[in-house]
Scaffold this motif. Structure first.
Motif, PDB file in Angstrom:
ATOM      1  N   GLY A 195     -23.424  -6.978  16.368  1.00 45.83           N
ATOM      2  CA  GLY A 195     -23.213  -6.401  15.044  1.00 45.83           C
ATOM      3  C   GLY A 195     -22.322  -5.176  15.072  1.00 45.83           C
ATOM      4  N   VAL A 196     -22.379  -4.410  16.173  1.00 43.95           N
ATOM      5  CA  VAL A 196     -21.540  -3.225  16.271  1.00 43.95           C
ATOM      6  C   VAL A 196     -20.065  -3.609  16.356  1.00 43.95           C
ATOM      7  N   ILE A 197     -19.804  -4.835  16.848  1.00 44.90           N
ATOM      8  CA  ILE A 197     -18.406  -5.279  16.940  1.00 44.90           C
ATOM      9  C   ILE A 197     -17.746  -5.273  15.567  1.00 44.90           C
ATOM     10  N   GLY A 198     -18.534  -5.618  14.519  1.00 47.17           N
ATOM     11  CA  GLY A 198     -17.964  -5.639  13.169  1.00 47.17           C
ATOM     12  C   GLY A 198     -17.472  -4.272  12.735  1.00 47.17           C
ATOM     13  N   ALA A 199     -18.272  -3.228  13.052  1.00 44.36           N
ATOM     14  CA  ALA A 199     -17.857  -1.876  12.670  1.00 44.36           C
ATOM     15  C   ALA A 199     -16.624  -1.445  13.451  1.00 44.36           C
ATOM     16  N   VAL A 200     -16.598  -1.771  14.754  1.00 43.28           N
ATOM     17  CA  VAL A 200     -15.442  -1.389  15.561  1.00 43.28           C
ATOM     18  C   VAL A 200     -14.201  -2.166  15.145  1.00 43.28           C
ATOM     19  N   SER A 201     -14.399  -3.430  14.770  1.00 43.92           N
ATOM     20  CA  SER A 201     -13.240  -4.248  14.372  1.00 43.92           C
ATOM     21  C   SER A 201     -12.598  -3.718  13.093  1.00 43.92           C
ATOM     22  N   GLY A 202     -13.427  -3.115  12.174  1.00 48.93           N
ATOM     23  CA  GLY A 202     -12.855  -2.519  10.975  1.00 48.93           C
ATOM     24  C   GLY A 202     -11.922  -1.359  11.316  1.00 48.93           C
ATOM     25  N   ASP A 203     -12.349  -0.502  12.242  1.00 52.94           N
ATOM     26  CA  ASP A 203     -11.480   0.595  12.674  1.00 52.94           C
ATOM     27  C   ASP A 203     -10.224   0.060  13.370  1.00 52.94           C
ATOM     28  N   TYR A 204     -10.413  -1.018  14.133  1.00 49.98           N
ATOM     29  CA  TYR A 204      -9.259  -1.594  14.846  1.00 49.98           C
ATOM     30  C   TYR A 204      -8.219  -2.121  13.865  1.00 49.98           C
ATOM     31  N   ARG A 205      -8.673  -2.834  12.840  1.00 47.60           N
ATOM     32  CA  ARG A 205      -7.726  -3.369  11.840  1.00 47.60           C
ATOM     33  C   ARG A 205      -7.041  -2.244  11.096  1.00 47.60           C
ATOM     34  N   ARG A 206      -7.766  -1.198  10.748  1.00 47.56           N
ATOM     35  CA  ARG A 206      -7.156  -0.085  10.025  1.00 47.56           C
ATOM     36  C   ARG A 206      -6.082   0.594  10.862  1.00 47.56           C
ATOM     37  N   ASP A 207      -6.389   0.848  12.154  1.00 48.93           N
ATOM     38  CA  ASP A 207      -5.389   1.488  13.012  1.00 48.93           C
ATOM     39  C   ASP A 207      -4.204   0.563  13.271  1.00 48.93           C
ATOM     40  N   GLN A 208      -4.474  -0.732  13.374  1.00 48.10           N
ATOM     41  CA  GLN A 208      -3.373  -1.685  13.605  1.00 48.10           C
ATOM     42  C   GLN A 208      -2.457  -1.759  12.381  1.00 48.10           C
ATOM     43  N   ASN A 209      -3.053  -1.759  11.202  1.00 42.84           N
ATOM     44  CA  ASN A 209      -2.242  -1.802   9.985  1.00 42.84           C
ATOM     45  C   ASN A 209      -1.422  -0.514   9.829  1.00 42.84           C
ATOM     46  N   SER A 210      -2.030   0.620  10.213  1.00 38.78           N
ATOM     47  CA  SER A 210      -1.278   1.880  10.126  1.00 38.78           C
ATOM     48  C   SER A 210      -0.102   1.882  11.098  1.00 38.78           C
ATOM     49  N   ALA A 211      -0.331   1.323  12.293  1.00 40.81           N
ATOM     50  CA  ALA A 211       0.762   1.255  13.258  1.00 40.81           C
ATOM     51  C   ALA A 211       1.873   0.331  12.763  1.00 40.81           C
ATOM     52  N   ASP A 212       1.511  -0.806  12.168  1.00 41.24           N
ATOM     53  CA  ASP A 212       2.523  -1.728  11.634  1.00 41.24           C
ATOM     54  C   ASP A 212       3.303  -1.083  10.486  1.00 41.24           C
ATOM     55  N   ALA A 213       2.590  -0.355   9.615  1.00 39.76           N
ATOM     56  CA  ALA A 213       3.268   0.293   8.497  1.00 39.76           C
ATOM     57  C   ALA A 213       4.231   1.361   8.978  1.00 39.76           C
ATOM     58  N   LEU A 214       3.818   2.138   9.977  1.00 39.37           N
ATOM     59  CA  LEU A 214       4.702   3.171  10.504  1.00 39.37           C
ATOM     60  C   LEU A 214       5.911   2.548  11.193  1.00 39.37           C
ATOM     61  N   HIS A 215       5.700   1.445  11.892  1.00 41.23           N
ATOM     62  CA  HIS A 215       6.817   0.766  12.554  1.00 41.23           C
ATOM     63  C   HIS A 215       7.832   0.262  11.520  1.00 41.23           C
ATOM     64  N   ALA A 216       7.300  -0.307  10.420  1.00 40.88           N
ATOM     65  CA  ALA A 216       8.207  -0.799   9.382  1.00 40.88           C
ATOM     66  C   ALA A 216       8.940   0.361   8.715  1.00 40.88           C
ATOM     67  N   GLU A 217       8.260   1.476   8.563  1.00 42.30           N
ATOM     68  CA  GLU A 217       8.895   2.646   7.928  1.00 42.30           C
ATOM     69  C   GLU A 217       9.991   3.223   8.807  1.00 42.30           C
ATOM     70  N   LEU A 218       9.767   3.220  10.113  1.00 36.39           N
ATOM     71  CA  LEU A 218      10.763   3.773  11.031  1.00 36.39           C
ATOM     72  C   LEU A 218      12.013   2.905  11.132  1.00 36.39           C
ATOM     73  N   ALA A 219      11.901   1.664  10.665  1.00 36.42           N
ATOM     74  CA  ALA A 219      13.095   0.812  10.657  1.00 36.42           C
ATOM     75  C   ALA A 219      14.082   1.247   9.578  1.00 36.42           C
ATOM     76  N   LEU A 220      13.613   2.056   8.623  1.00 38.21           N
ATOM     77  CA  LEU A 220      14.466   2.474   7.515  1.00 38.21           C
ATOM     78  C   LEU A 220      14.880   3.943   7.602  1.00 38.21           C
ATOM     79  N   ARG A 221      14.273   4.714   8.557  1.00 38.87           N
ATOM     80  CA  ARG A 221      14.620   6.137   8.658  1.00 38.87           C
ATOM     81  C   ARG A 221      14.530   6.562  10.115  1.00 38.87           C
ATOM     82  N   PRO A 222      15.112   7.713  10.415  1.00 37.68           N
ATOM     83  CA  PRO A 222      15.061   8.200  11.803  1.00 37.68           C
ATOM     84  C   PRO A 222      13.629   8.561  12.205  1.00 37.68           C
ATOM     85  N   CYS A 223      13.357   8.437  13.519  1.00 36.75           N
ATOM     86  CA  CYS A 223      12.030   8.738  14.076  1.00 36.75           C
ATOM     87  C   CYS A 223      11.974  10.210  14.467  1.00 36.75           C
TER      88      CYS A 223
END
Length: 259
Positions: A162-190
């Motif tokens: 059951g604890v895996i579910g809570a950890v997986s929520g944090d994992y998805r949130r951090d993964q989505n934030s990383a993907d969003a930042l990667h997409a944003e950096l494609a349009l502006r300097p890092c």
């Protein structure tokens, strides 16, 4: 020497003798054995003066005899060796001191035997043995222990899964934030802040992946073990038990179990 300095002479002799026995070769360990034999002699003489008993002299006589015999065997071509003559002379001194206690000073005391009371002819005869039936077969505690262990392990495994579910929520949130930042950096300097942010997100996702894998393996193992123990305990508890009932003028079988 700690025992000797503290005035505990009997334990000191025991330690000296243990060290003496650890050097079994009278030829190779001559110097060490001579030193320990002298230490045991002086300590046993002091113990005899304190107690006034013959036991320390008896032990000294035995040790000196053992020491002299070992020297004679180790140096067969030198029977008048100084160490051998000294050991035999000290043995003779101990023997002369023991003469004051009589010829039986070193003999072990006779064993103590308790006299059995004589049988009383007027006493009544003992009652005949009464046949007592054995108790019925009791329940084997092992199946219950298996069920208890399974009942503990199974919930623990479910909690870990059951604890895996809570950890997986944090994992998805951090993964989505990383993907969003990667997409944003494609349009502006890092910038340096972007690099630090991306490094933190990647570290968090790797850590969360490790936690989920560990929880998954642990939880799966606990659930499997708990389920197996519950099943095994339940099967053993339902197994029929056969017992033998012996009573006076009767023989029977006892069948017990859950069906």
């Amino acid at each position: 020497m700690h025992f000797y300095d503290a005035g505990q002479l009997a334990p000191a002799v025991d330690e000296f003798y243990a060290a003496y026995q650890s050097m079994p070769s009278a030829l190779r360990d001559l110097a060490g054995r001579e030193q320990l034999a002298g230490s045991m002699r002086s300590t046993l003489l002091d113990l005899h003066e304190q107690t006034g008993e013959a036991a320390p002299l008896c032990r000294l006589q035995s040790i000196l005899q053992e020491h002299a015999d070992a020297l004679t065997a180790a140096f067969p071509n030198d029977p008048d060796k100084l160490e051998t003559r000294s050991a035999r002379a000290r043995h003779e001194e101990a023997t002369q001191q023991l003469a004051a206690f009589g010829p039986d000073a070193c003999k072990p005391p006779p064993p103590i035997t308790a006299a059995l009371p004589a049988a009383d002819p007027s006493a009544p005869a003992p009652a005949p043995a009464v046949s007592v039936s054995p108790p019925p077969p009791t329940e084997n505690p092992r199946p219950r222990r298996l069920q208890i262990a399974g009942g503990v392990l199974l919930p623990l495994g479910l909690v870990a899964l059951g604890v895996i579910g809570a950890v997986s929520g944090d994992y998805r949130r951090d993964q989505n934030s990383a993907d969003a930042l990667h997409a944003e950096l494609a349009l502006r300097p890092c910038t340096d802040e972007d690099r630090s942010r991306m490094r933190d997100l990647l570290s968090a996702t790797r850590r969360e992946e490790g936690v989920m894998i560990a929880l998954g393996v642990t939880g799966g193992a606990l659930v499997t073990a708990g389920t197996a123990l519950l099943i095994r305990g339940g099967l053993q508890r339902r197994r029929a038990r056969l017992g033998l009932d012996l009573r006076q003028d009767r023989l029977g079988l006892v069948l017990a179990g859950e069906f």
